[in-house]
Design a protein around this motif. Structure first.
Motif, mmCIF file in Angstrom:
data_model
loop_
_atom_site.group_PDB
_atom_site.id
_atom_site.type_symbol
_atom_site.label_atom_id
_atom_site.label_comp_id
_atom_site.label_asym_id
_atom_site.label_seq_id
_atom_site.Cartn_x
_atom_site.Cartn_y
_atom_site.Cartn_z
ATOM 1 N N LEU A 177 0.838 -1.193 0.000
ATOM 2 C CA LEU A 177 0.000 0.000 0.000
ATOM 3 C C LEU A 177 0.872 1.242 0.000
ATOM 4 O O LEU A 177 1.906 1.290 0.673
ATOM 5 N N LEU A 178 0.440 2.251 -0.740
ATOM 6 C CA LEU A 178 1.062 3.573 -0.686
ATOM 7 C C LEU A 178 0.110 4.488 0.063
ATOM 8 O O LEU A 178 -1.061 4.594 -0.310
ATOM 9 N N LEU A 179 0.602 5.115 1.139
ATOM 10 C CA LEU A 179 -0.273 5.900 2.013
ATOM 11 C C LEU A 179 0.166 7.341 2.128
ATOM 12 O O LEU A 179 1.353 7.665 2.050
ATOM 13 N N ASN A 180 -0.817 8.205 2.337
ATOM 14 C CA ASN A 180 -0.600 9.620 2.596
ATOM 15 C C ASN A 180 -1.362 9.970 3.879
ATOM 16 O O ASN A 180 -2.598 9.922 3.899
ATOM 17 N N ASP A 181 -0.623 10.293 4.959
ATOM 18 C CA ASP A 181 -1.267 10.564 6.260
ATOM 19 C C ASP A 181 -2.224 9.443 6.651
ATOM 20 O O ASP A 181 -3.372 9.680 7.034
ATOM 21 N N GLU A 182 -1.747 8.206 6.512
ATOM 22 C CA GLU A 182 -2.496 6.995 6.868
ATOM 23 C C GLU A 182 -3.709 6.730 5.978
ATOM 24 O O GLU A 182 -4.478 5.809 6.230
ATOM 25 N N LYS A 183 -3.893 7.520 4.928
ATOM 26 C CA LYS A 183 -4.947 7.246 3.953
ATOM 27 C C LYS A 183 -4.326 6.547 2.745
ATOM 28 O O LYS A 183 -3.291 6.972 2.241
ATOM 29 N N ILE A 184 -4.970 5.488 2.300
ATOM 30 C CA ILE A 184 -4.438 4.729 1.175
ATOM 31 C C ILE A 184 -4.557 5.532 -0.118
ATOM 32 O O ILE A 184 -5.651 5.959 -0.493
ATOM 33 N N VAL A 185 -3.444 5.740 -0.767
ATOM 34 C CA VAL A 185 -3.412 6.395 -2.076
ATOM 35 C C VAL A 185 -3.578 5.357 -3.185
ATOM 36 O O VAL A 185 -4.280 5.577 -4.168
ATOM 37 N N TRP A 186 -2.935 4.196 -2.962
ATOM 38 C CA TRP A 186 -2.914 3.190 -4.019
ATOM 39 C C TRP A 186 -2.753 1.805 -3.408
ATOM 40 O O TRP A 186 -1.833 1.580 -2.606
ATOM 41 N N VAL A 187 -3.647 0.897 -3.745
ATOM 42 C CA VAL A 187 -3.421 -0.527 -3.491
ATOM 43 C C VAL A 187 -2.577 -0.972 -4.680
ATOM 44 O O VAL A 187 -3.094 -1.243 -5.762
ATOM 45 N N ILE A 188 -1.272 -0.983 -4.485
ATOM 46 C CA ILE A 188 -0.328 -1.025 -5.602
ATOM 47 C C ILE A 188 -0.531 -2.261 -6.472
ATOM 48 O O ILE A 188 -0.575 -3.386 -5.995
ATOM 49 N N GLY A 189 -0.670 -1.990 -7.765
ATOM 50 C CA GLY A 189 -0.890 -3.051 -8.727
ATOM 51 C C GLY A 189 -2.343 -3.421 -8.916
ATOM 52 O O GLY A 189 -2.660 -4.305 -9.720
ATOM 53 N N HIS A 190 -3.246 -2.726 -8.191
ATOM 54 C CA HIS A 190 -4.661 -3.110 -8.266
ATOM 55 C C HIS A 190 -5.602 -1.920 -8.449
ATOM 56 O O HIS A 190 -6.306 -1.839 -9.439
#
Length: 434
Positions: A399-412
């Motif tokens: 997961l890529l997160l910004n302030d604990e919010k998911i930006v991207w479920v990477i690859g999906h």
């Protein structure tokens, strides 16, 4: 062929009728025939041609031919010249990959800017057969043998059920002209070698090769669909997810037919090789375990407990700078002037919605996000089930997160909250590879 093509459109591609379509046209036989066929369907079309500057005057000649073709049938045409070798050097990728990136990024830009609804490409049945053999030679599962999809988001391939021979016959019967790409005669690439040397011999030994291949692919697709649907039911019945492990209920899975095959489908991909030992683990004493390089499968009373050996490493968090990160995975972040086609390994986000450094970590129980295109939130565990993501794949997801919010479920899937909109001042392109 025209009659069959129209029937194919009405049966399998009726969503194209009356729409605004962009046709990728190289000037070669396949794309010229596709242009003439689709121009006889009730829709609005335009041509898009890429000059990759790889064959000098021959490339320029292809471009002028496509422009002339569009003019002769009175349709719009888009043509763009690329410095493909420079792009490949700058991005440290092959010329083939560079051409693909440039092509599809530009196509996406046209679709967006000029409101075309679908991109049509001229892939046909022989292309599909070549892809089958390429994947077979590299080693693949059933998914890799199913072939080229007829529709993939905005990309549509309406010629996949037609052979190269049929396409050539149609062109000759209708006195069509096209360009020959000299690079197609070279056997430097595996696809060309298959096309020129290997597959012709197969066809000589079996005249019904393509027809039989089509039937086989249909059967494999049906089998794959059946397996996915059945395994989703099995998974819900026998598997329980914890934060750091999966638990397989021994009694429940033993009550199902083909238990060993089910264990294989559930555990394939975790590096295990001794499948007989895994089956025997069902009746072994508590404490008996089997190890792969990455995972441990432990008999614990009435359950098989699957955990990652590198659990401590997986639970680490990594900071991601404005340029990206190179370990434990590769993420490249760069400014983009426009939005291209979002793919599994590529997203576009609004820069002003991010606060660097970002955070990279594996997904955890309880994680949720707002999938792109949706209004409400969804738990990742539910998202994975809906997407039919296999058991072994879930533990690999970052997961890529910004302030604990998911930006991207990477690859999906990216999160809708970070998408680019009309107010976005700076676009960031984020690319992922292992």
């Amino acid at each position: 062929m025209l009659v069959r093509f129209k029937q194919n459109i009405e049966t399998n591609f009726s969503f194209l009728i009356g729409k605004k379509l962009l046709v990728a046209c190289s000037g070669g036989l396949d794309s010229v025939v596709l242009t003439h066929l689709i121009n006889q369907i009730d829709c609005e079309i335009a041509l898009a041609h890429c000059n990759f500057s790889l064959r000098g005057k021959e490339s320029d000649g292809d471009e002028m031919f496509v422009i002339g073709l569009a003019k002769s049938i009175e349709i719009p045409v888009f043509a763009e010249t690329f410095d493909t070798k420079k792009y490949a050097e700058e991005h440290k990728i092959s010329t083939q990959m560079a051409a693909r990136d440039l092509r599809y990024n530009w196509f996406s830009e046209i679709l967006k800017d000029f409101k075309y609804e679908y991109l049509l490409t001229a892939h046909h049945l022989d292309d599909d057969l070549e892809t089958f053999f390429i994947n077979l030679s590299r080693g693949t599962g059933l998914n890799g043998l199913i072939g080229i999809p007829k529709k993939n988001n905005k990309i549509v391939r309406p010629l996949l059920s037609f052979s190269r021979v049929e396409i050539l016959q149609y062109a000759e019967q209708n006195n069509l002209k096209w360009r020959e790409d000299s690079s197609n005669k070279k056997t430097d690439y595996l696809r060309n070698k298959l096309r020129l040397e290997v597959l012709p011999q197969f066809k000589e030994t079996n005249e019904a090769l393509l027809k039989n291949f089509q039937k086989t692919q249909q059967n494999m697709q049906a089998s794959q669909n059946l397996i996915e649907d059945y395994m989703a039911l099995v998974y819900n019945l026998v598997v329980t997810e914890d934060t750091d492990s999966y638990k397989i209920n021994i009694q429940k899975i033993k009550e199902l037919p083909h238990t060993s095959a089910l264990l294989y489908e559930l555990l394939n991909g975790f590096g295990f090789t001794e499948w007989e030992d895994i089956s025997n683990l069902l009746d072994a004493q508590t404490g008996k375990q089997i190890l792969s390089k990455t995972h441990r499968l432990l008999k614990n009373r009435n359950e098989l407990l699957l955990t990652a050996i590198d659990l401590e490493i997986r639970n680490d968090e990594f900071l991601v700078s404005e340029k990206g990160i190179s370990s434990p995975i590769n993420l490249k972040i760069e400014t983009s002037k426009y939005i291209g086609e979002t793919e599994k390994n590529l997203i576009y986000v609004a820069s002003e919605k991010l606060k660097f450094p970002l955070k990279l970590r594996k997904w955890r129980s309880g994680d949720s996000f707002q999938p792109f295109g949706m209004e409400g939130k969804k738990k990742l565990s539910k998202f994975f089930k809906d997407e039919k993501i296999a058991l072994n794949e879930k533990k690999k997801i970052w997961l890529l997160l910004n302030d604990e919010k998911i930006v991207w479920v990477i690859g999906h899937r990216m999160d809708d909250r970070f998408k680019v909109n009309k107010n976005t001042k700076r676009i960031l392109k984020i690319t992922f590879w292992n």
